[in-house]
Design an enzyme around this catalytic site. Structure first.
Site, PDB file in Angstrom:
ATOM      1  CE  LYS A 184      -4.396  -1.590   1.614  1.00  0.00           C
ATOM      2  NZ  LYS A 184      -5.570  -1.343   2.429  1.00  0.00           N
ATOM      3  CE  LYS A 221      -6.272  -7.428  -1.010  1.00  0.00           C
ATOM      4  NZ  LYS A 221      -7.674  -7.030  -0.946  1.00  0.00           N
ATOM      5  CE  LYS A 229     -13.634  -2.756   1.441  1.00  0.00           C
ATOM      6  NZ  LYS A 229     -12.494  -2.704   2.360  1.00  0.00           N
TER       7      LYS A 229
HETATM    8  P1  ATP Z   1      -8.606  -2.091   0.772  1.00  0.00           P
HETATM    9  O1  ATP Z   1      -8.189  -2.099  -0.661  1.00  0.00           O
HETATM   10  O2  ATP Z   1      -9.075  -0.755   1.246  1.00  0.00           O
HETATM   11  O3  ATP Z   1      -7.586  -2.715   1.686  1.00  0.00           O
HETATM   12  P2  ATP Z   1      -9.981  -4.601   0.662  1.00  0.00           P
HETATM   13  O4  ATP Z   1     -10.844  -4.930  -0.505  1.00  0.00           O
HETATM   14  O5  ATP Z   1      -8.629  -5.236   0.752  1.00  0.00           O
HETATM   15  O6  ATP Z   1      -9.898  -3.021   0.823  1.00  0.00           O
HETATM   16  P3  ATP Z   1     -10.412  -4.957   3.507  1.00  0.00           P
HETATM   17  O7  ATP Z   1     -11.406  -4.132   4.233  1.00  0.00           O
HETATM   18  O8  ATP Z   1      -8.972  -4.595   3.632  1.00  0.00           O
HETATM   19  O9  ATP Z   1     -10.840  -4.998   1.956  1.00  0.00           O
HETATM   20  O10 ATP Z   1     -10.594  -6.481   3.938  1.00  0.00           O
HETATM   21  C1  ATP Z   1     -11.829  -6.975   4.454  1.00  0.00           C
HETATM   22  C2  ATP Z   1     -11.840  -8.491   4.395  1.00  0.00           C
HETATM   23  O11 ATP Z   1     -11.946  -8.922   3.026  1.00  0.00           O
HETATM   24  C3  ATP Z   1     -10.562  -9.154   4.938  1.00  0.00           C
HETATM   25  O12 ATP Z   1     -10.952 -10.343   5.633  1.00  0.00           O
HETATM   26  C4  ATP Z   1      -9.794  -9.513   3.710  1.00  0.00           C
HETATM   27  O13 ATP Z   1      -8.914 -10.598   3.889  1.00  0.00           O
HETATM   28  C5  ATP Z   1     -10.913  -9.864   2.740  1.00  0.00           C
HETATM   29  N1  ATP Z   1     -10.509  -9.661   1.356  1.00  0.00           N
HETATM   30  C6  ATP Z   1     -10.115  -8.478   0.797  1.00  0.00           C
HETATM   31  N2  ATP Z   1      -9.828  -8.641  -0.488  1.00  0.00           N
HETATM   32  C7  ATP Z   1     -10.019  -9.974  -0.752  1.00  0.00           C
HETATM   33  C8  ATP Z   1      -9.873 -10.767  -1.930  1.00  0.00           C
HETATM   34  N3  ATP Z   1      -9.481 -10.220  -3.072  1.00  0.00           N
HETATM   35  N4  ATP Z   1     -10.168 -12.085  -1.860  1.00  0.00           N
HETATM   36  C9  ATP Z   1     -10.589 -12.641  -0.695  1.00  0.00           C
HETATM   37  N5  ATP Z   1     -10.744 -11.955   0.450  1.00  0.00           N
HETATM   38  C10 ATP Z   1     -10.466 -10.624   0.422  1.00  0.00           C
HETATM   39 MG    MG Z   2      -7.357  -4.710   2.365  1.00  0.00          MG
END
Ligand code: ATP
Ligand code: MG
Length: 342
Positions: free
Chosen positions: A120, A203, A206
């Site tokens: 990040k 990955k 969001k």
């Molecule tokens: P950001 O990009 O802001 O970090 P994010 O999509 O990674 O957002 P988080 O809020 O960081 O979402 O993570 C919330 C949950 O979703 C965590 O348990 C994380 O492991 C899971 N998660 C996030 N992205 C994935 C993915 N691509 N596949 C499976 N699980 C995911």
């Molecule tokens: Mg995340």
């Protein structure tokens, strides 16, 4: 579920950041699992981690909206705020208070190994916030302030869970207590790491600047179909066995997503679709994704029409969370040696 944290009763905690739209990755890796755990009857605490979200810039109005929409996403996916504790992190100050203690337990060297920070912060780490660096210590506090024994997460959070155990072990060792449990990650299902639709080595997130890289829970049926049609794939047919995915991360990702949505194993999907070209498989995947996601997204928009009700649910959840967290924080302060005289 294994139970290494035997001295503590089973309790689940997990969180999601209101840092953008919920994605299919969040759904398959996290939310869907949360609902399963709740429905197994396990005491579950689920949190919108707004304090984590501001470790990178968030516009205040967007953050407020995203927090409520995320709450709607939890409820629309099947989290019952009567059964589970559902709240936003900043309303329970014990998280921040315990995170300070953990900042003093965690070592710089541990934090510097965290790949999420490296990903990040990117090339300009000197300009990243201190909060982004300290993120995993706050996450350890989120979990341990409830003595949570199990944390359902996506695969990307495995390293942070290991750090949580390291922090708990060092605290217990330094103060000569057996106070914090050794929390177990719960990483289950066919899609524990959903990859970007544009790049099979990244990955799905969001916060990715490209909206085409992800499927949002609020996307229309047309958008979902378009994103899947345009998703990166390759020219070969689907293999009939998992071994055939070697060097085909995009193909693997689309099949994982199918399996996750259909509650099937990857082997089962390949038994049905092995030999298909993407021209046939992608429309089948799009149809499945729309069938699974559109009832959730319409329920989310219905819930978002009454944000006062959402706020009420979060407030009540915060009170319930506080009732669990406060005594654990007070005990921590006593162990650490703080004078508490009011
Ligand atoms: P950001 O990009 O802001 O970090 P994010 O999509 O990674 O957002 P988080 O809020 O960081 O979402 O993570 C919330 C949950 O979703 C965590 O348990 C994380 O492991 C899971 N998660 C996030 N992205 C994935 C993915 N691509 N596949 C499976 N699980 C995911
Ligand atoms: Mg995340």
């Amino acid at each position: 579920m294994t139970d290494a944290a035997q001295t503590h009763p089973t309790r689940i905690f997990s969180g999601i950041q209101p840092s953008g739209n919920l994605t299919l990755g969040n759904y398959l890796g996290a939310l869907k699992r949360f609902v399963e755990k709740q429905n197994e009857g396990i005491e579950s605490i689920y949190c919108m981690v707004d304090m984590h979200a501001i470790s990178v810039w968030q516009d205040p109005a967007d953050l407020r909206h995203a927090t409520r929409e995320l709450a709607a996403g939890f409820i629309a996916s099947g989290i019952d705020p009567e059964k589970s504790v559902l709240f936003n992190q900043s309303q329970v100050s014990a998280h921040a208070e315990l995170s300070w203690i953990f900042n003093c337990v965690a070592r710089m060297g541990w934090m510097q190994r965290m790949t999420q920070f490296k990903d990040k912060a990117g090339k300009n780490a000197q300009n990243a916030s201190l909060g982004l660096f300290a993120y995993p210590a706050l996450m350890a506090a989120d979990i341990l302030i409830y003595h949570a024994t199990h944390v359902p997460v996506g695969d990307d959070q495995k390293q942070h869970l290991e750090l949580t155990r390291d922090i708990a072990a060092k605290f217990n060792h330094d103060y000569g207590v057996d106070f914090f449990p050794m929390t177990e990650p719960v990483i289950e299902g066919a899609a524990t790491r959903v990859m970007s639709l544009r790049d099979g080595s990244k990955k799905m997130s969001k916060s990715d600047p490209s909206d085409m890289s992800r499927i949002n829970m609020t996307d229309s049926a047309d958008d979902i179909a378009k994103k899947i049609r345009k998703a990166k794939s390759d020219a070969d047919a689907l293999p009939s066995e998992i071994a055939g995915f070697e060097d085909r991360p995009e193909a693997r990702n689309l099949v994982n997503i199918y399996a996750g949505l259909a509650d099937m194993t990857v082997d089962q999907v390949l038994a049905d679709h092995g030999g298909s070209q993407f021209g046939t498989f992608k429309p089948a995947l799009a149809e499945l994704a729309v069938a699974k996601l559109s009832p959730i997204s319409s329920e989310m928009s219905r819930l978002m029409q009454d944000t006062a009700e959402i706020d009420k649910i979060l407030g009540r959840g915060a009170e319930r969370a506080e009732a669990i967290a406060r005594p654990i924080l007070e005990k921590t302060y006593e162990i650490v040696g703080f004078v508490r005289s009011r």
